[in-house]
Design an enzyme around this catalytic site. Structure first.
Site, PDB file in Angstrom:
ATOM      1  N   GLY A   8       0.786  -1.224  -0.059  1.00  0.00           N
ATOM      2  CA  GLY A   8      -0.096  -0.117  -0.153  1.00  0.00           C
ATOM      3  C   GLY A   8       0.927   1.318  -0.014  1.00  0.00           C
ATOM      4  N   CYS A  55     -15.122  -3.814   6.141  1.00  0.00           N
ATOM      5  CA  CYS A  55     -16.729  -3.831   5.879  1.00  0.00           C
ATOM      6  C   CYS A  55     -17.261  -4.511   5.039  1.00  0.00           C
ATOM      7  CB  CYS A  55     -17.250  -2.222   5.532  1.00  0.00           C
ATOM      8  SG  CYS A  55     -16.988  -0.955   6.979  1.00  0.00           S
ATOM      9  N   ASP A  99     -10.991  -3.629  -5.959  1.00  0.00           N
ATOM     10  CA  ASP A  99     -10.493  -2.658  -5.312  1.00  0.00           C
ATOM     11  C   ASP A  99     -10.616  -1.339  -5.891  1.00  0.00           C
ATOM     12  OD1 ASP A  99      -9.388  -1.596  -2.813  1.00  0.00           O
ATOM     13  OD2 ASP A  99      -7.390  -1.645  -3.727  1.00  0.00           O
TER      14      ASP A  99
HETATM   15  C1  SPV Z   1      -6.986  -0.920   1.292  1.00  0.00           C
HETATM   16  O1  SPV Z   1      -6.546  -0.640   2.526  1.00  0.00           O
HETATM   17  O2  SPV Z   1      -7.899  -0.380   1.059  1.00  0.00           O
HETATM   18  C2  SPV Z   1      -6.332  -1.701   0.418  1.00  0.00           C
HETATM   19  C3  SPV Z   1      -4.817  -2.423   0.756  1.00  0.00           C
HETATM   20  O3  SPV Z   1      -6.833  -2.315  -0.725  1.00  0.00           O
HETATM   21  S1  SPV Z   1      -3.811  -1.240   0.546  1.00  0.00           S
HETATM   22  O4  SPV Z   1      -2.936  -1.525  -0.628  1.00  0.00           O
HETATM   23  O5  SPV Z   1      -3.043  -1.166   1.387  1.00  0.00           O
HETATM   24  O6  SPV Z   1      -4.318   0.171  -0.029  1.00  0.00           O
HETATM   25 MN    MN Z   2      -8.431  -0.790  -1.092  1.00  0.00          MN
END
Ligand code: SPV
Ligand code: MN
Length: 624
Positions: free
Chosen positions: A221, A272, A289
């Protein structure tokens, strides 16, 4: 011509860059080679051979370890690098520019000076990997190209799983200056190969140059440019160009016996139920996502998955709750597990449906039950944010249009919040504007599973708060105005899977399948609904039939009444809470702010008419 010392780049890589004939690509590489000073440079293209170079390099360099199952590897991030680092993520702004209060900012000139200082020589003795990706499907009106520079094989390996290859797309591009770029360095590493200088971690988002510079981290992330770093740039670009870049899944809902598929996008704050909604058995997944949405020919909104893979939370993936993913993670294929437990070459994670070993290797190194981390806190077998990285086309439920260049038509949007005492499991917005209001007032409630007080509500508009790098009022206005571009705006719904009574959930985990089938039917006019002050809710008879058809289970009037009772006072409290947040933001459009008063009026009138604050759905009349 690229001006780089031939000592550090081989002829093959030079030729690969020459074939692109792109001055900006060359300029960026020259600049950051100058700053980061790598010992070696390798250019990765879309070929199988280059991808294999990345896969095997990740293992050879120790960034990943092979597990027993074919294609499975494990990667660990450092103890303080297990999630997105919001505090050290900053948007660079010119003097006088302002965005929402929720996002850190720094004056551009000072920020660049600072991060260039931290980057100076950060790749000494290391190899710089240069790769090219396409956000969205290839050869599509949605495609955005991206260049990645990183000294991490794990980052590049994650990207070749999660994103469509873009080298050949770069060759064909018309406007050769128009691409995002990302420069990442894990920085100095400790004995376990983790970023050492956490205090010097920086993630700087430069909207002006459409680039992100990120250093001293490895968690995807923070490090994988194309994920949340690119989402921030895309939100900014979408705002200028009249489309939407959203933190949303895209899925197809397939009602039994109706011979049709209806596509939905959905935004849910973390934890959620977003990925598990996109994975509900019997439906198909386009993406879990990030979505780009554009209004195309005929005023039809269409969406694409920006990615081609899933970087998903692994906790709770077990044969009962997530059968599709569980099956994929326990059979041979390319998977990167991160921050899970490795015992004898096998991956273990929390709530996987079996007992876990009492020792093994995890994100602190050698672990055994009761072990404590550097901060003295007890360390679980696997991290709560441990993840898997996998391609969507590896899944049995991947949608046949997942890579369609024109995307899929969006007929419905779902906003999913988490509260124990306010929203019913599903409710439909009266119209687009009310739906935008529903999305913008999304809240999530902390649980006892996270540190701090349980039941604290955090406001997360469109589940996108962390990424809204434009003024907040502008973001809301864009959503409100989007309606004008469309012939038939999608219906908007809000879900809540977490209602409780006396501490116990009022729903089963898989009940979400019924809510999905109901919202799909509403899009096609199959069901009547009940008009309430908060929107349209399902009729008992329809849900009774859906529960019977879907699970062969009886759905009692008592359950329905508890779940769909209108809790007016709690709703009014939410409206007051969220309104106070919006009132602190400049330029929020009037037609949006009006919704707060409208909602409150409806609810107060209901309290007056019924003489009470909680109203049974059986007391309300059906409508169309
Ligand atoms: C999120 O936290 O919304 C994710 C993982 O999809 S990240 O890559 O950490 O954003
Ligand atoms: Mn995400």
């Amino acid at each position: 011509m690229i001006k780089i010392d031939k000592q550090i780049i081989d002829e093959k890589s030079v030729q690969k860059l020459l074939a692109l004939n792109n001055d900006k690509v060359n300029r960026v590489i020259e600049e950051f080679v100058g700053r980061c000073k790598p010992a070696k440079i390798t250019v990765i293209t879309d070929t199988k051979e280059d991808m294999e170079y990345v896969r095997s390099g990740a293992v050879e360099k120790g960034e990943e370890k092979s597990l027993k199952m074919q294609g499975h590897t494990i990667h660990f991030d450092g103890y303080s690098d297990q999630a997105r680092d919001k505090d050290r993520t900053c948007v660079l702004l010119e003097p006088g520019e302002k965005i929402t209060k929720a996002i850190n900012t720094i004056e551009r000139k000072a920020g660049l000076e600072e991060i260039y200082g931290v980057m100076d020589g950060c790749m000494k003795g290391k190899e710089l990997l240069i790769s090219f990706f396409c956000l969205g499907p290839k050869d599509s009106p949605f495609s955005l190209l991206a260049l990645q520079l990183t000294d991490s094989y794990y980052v590049t390996h994650s990207e070749i799983i999660l994103y469509r290859p873009g080298y050949e797309q770069f060759k064909k591009m018309k406007d050769k200056e128009s691409f995002f770029y990302f420069v990442h360095s894990a920085g100095e590493l400790d004995a376990r190969g983790n970023s050492k200088n956490v205090d010097k971690r920086r993630i700087y988002v430069d909207l002006k140059e459409e680039r992100v510079l990120t250093i001293n981290n490895q968690y995807a992330g923070n490090s994988v440019g194309l994920k949340k770093l690119a989402l921030r740039l895309a939100i900014h670009k979408a705002y200028k160009e009249d489309w939407l870049a959203e933190h949303m899944f895209v899925m197809g809902i397939h009602p039994q016996g109706k011979n049709r598929v209806t596509y939905f996008t959905g935004a849910f704050p973390s934890a959620c139920g977003k990925t598990s909604t996109a994975m509900v058995p019997g439906q198909t997944v386009v993406g879990d996502d990030i979505a780009y949405i554009k209004v195309m020919k005929g005023g039809i909104p269409r969406a694409v998955n920006v990615e081609q893979g899933i970087f998903g939370i692994i906790q709770d993936v077990n044969p009962d709750d997530d059968p599709v993913i569980y099956q994929s993670l326990t059979t041979p294929r390319e998977v990167i597990f991160s921050n899970v437990l490795n015992k004898d070459g096998k991956a273990y994670w929390l709530a996987m449906g079996q007992d876990l070993p009492k020792d093994g290797e995890n994100y602190i190194g050698q672990w055994k039950e009761g072990a404590k981390g550097p901060d003295g806190k007890e360390v679980p077998a696997a991290h709560k944010n441990a993840r898997y990285t996998i391609r969507i086309n590896e899944l049995d439920n991947s949608d046949e249009n997942a890579d369609a260049p024109e995307g899929v038509p969006v007929e419905g949007i779902i906003y999913g919040g988490r509260d124990s005492d306010t929203s019913p499991p599903v409710v439909e917005a009266r119209d687009w504007k009310h739906g935008v209001f529903m999305g913008a007032t999304l809240e999530s409630e902390t649980t006892t599973a996270t540190l701090g007080k349980a039941g604290v509500r955090t406001h997360d508009p469109m589940a996108n708060l962390d990424f809204i790098v434009i003024p907040f009022g502008s973001y809301i206005k864009k959503h409100m105005d989007f309606e004008k571009q469309m012939k038939n705006p999608p219906k908007i719904f809000r879900t809540n899977y977490f209602l409780k009574e006396n501490g116990k959930f009022l729903n089963e985990k898989l009940d979400k399948k019924v809510w999905l089938l109901w919202v799909e039917g509403r899009v096609h006019g199959d069901y009547e609904a009940i008009a309430t002050p908060i929107g349209l809710i399902p009729k008992y008879d329809d849900l009774r039939d859906l529960f019977q058809e879907t699970f062969g289970r009886e759905y009692s009037k008592e359950d329905y009444e508890k779940q769909f009772t209108l809790r007016c006072a709690n709703f009014i409290q939410r409206i007051d809470r969220v309104e106070s947040v919006f009132k602190q933001e400049p330029d929020v459009p009037e037609n949006f702010l009006k919704q707060f008063d409208r909602q409150r009026e409806f609810l107060n009138k209901a309290i007056q008419d019924f003489g009470k604050e909680t109203i049974s759905p059986f007391e309300l009349a059906p409508c169309k």
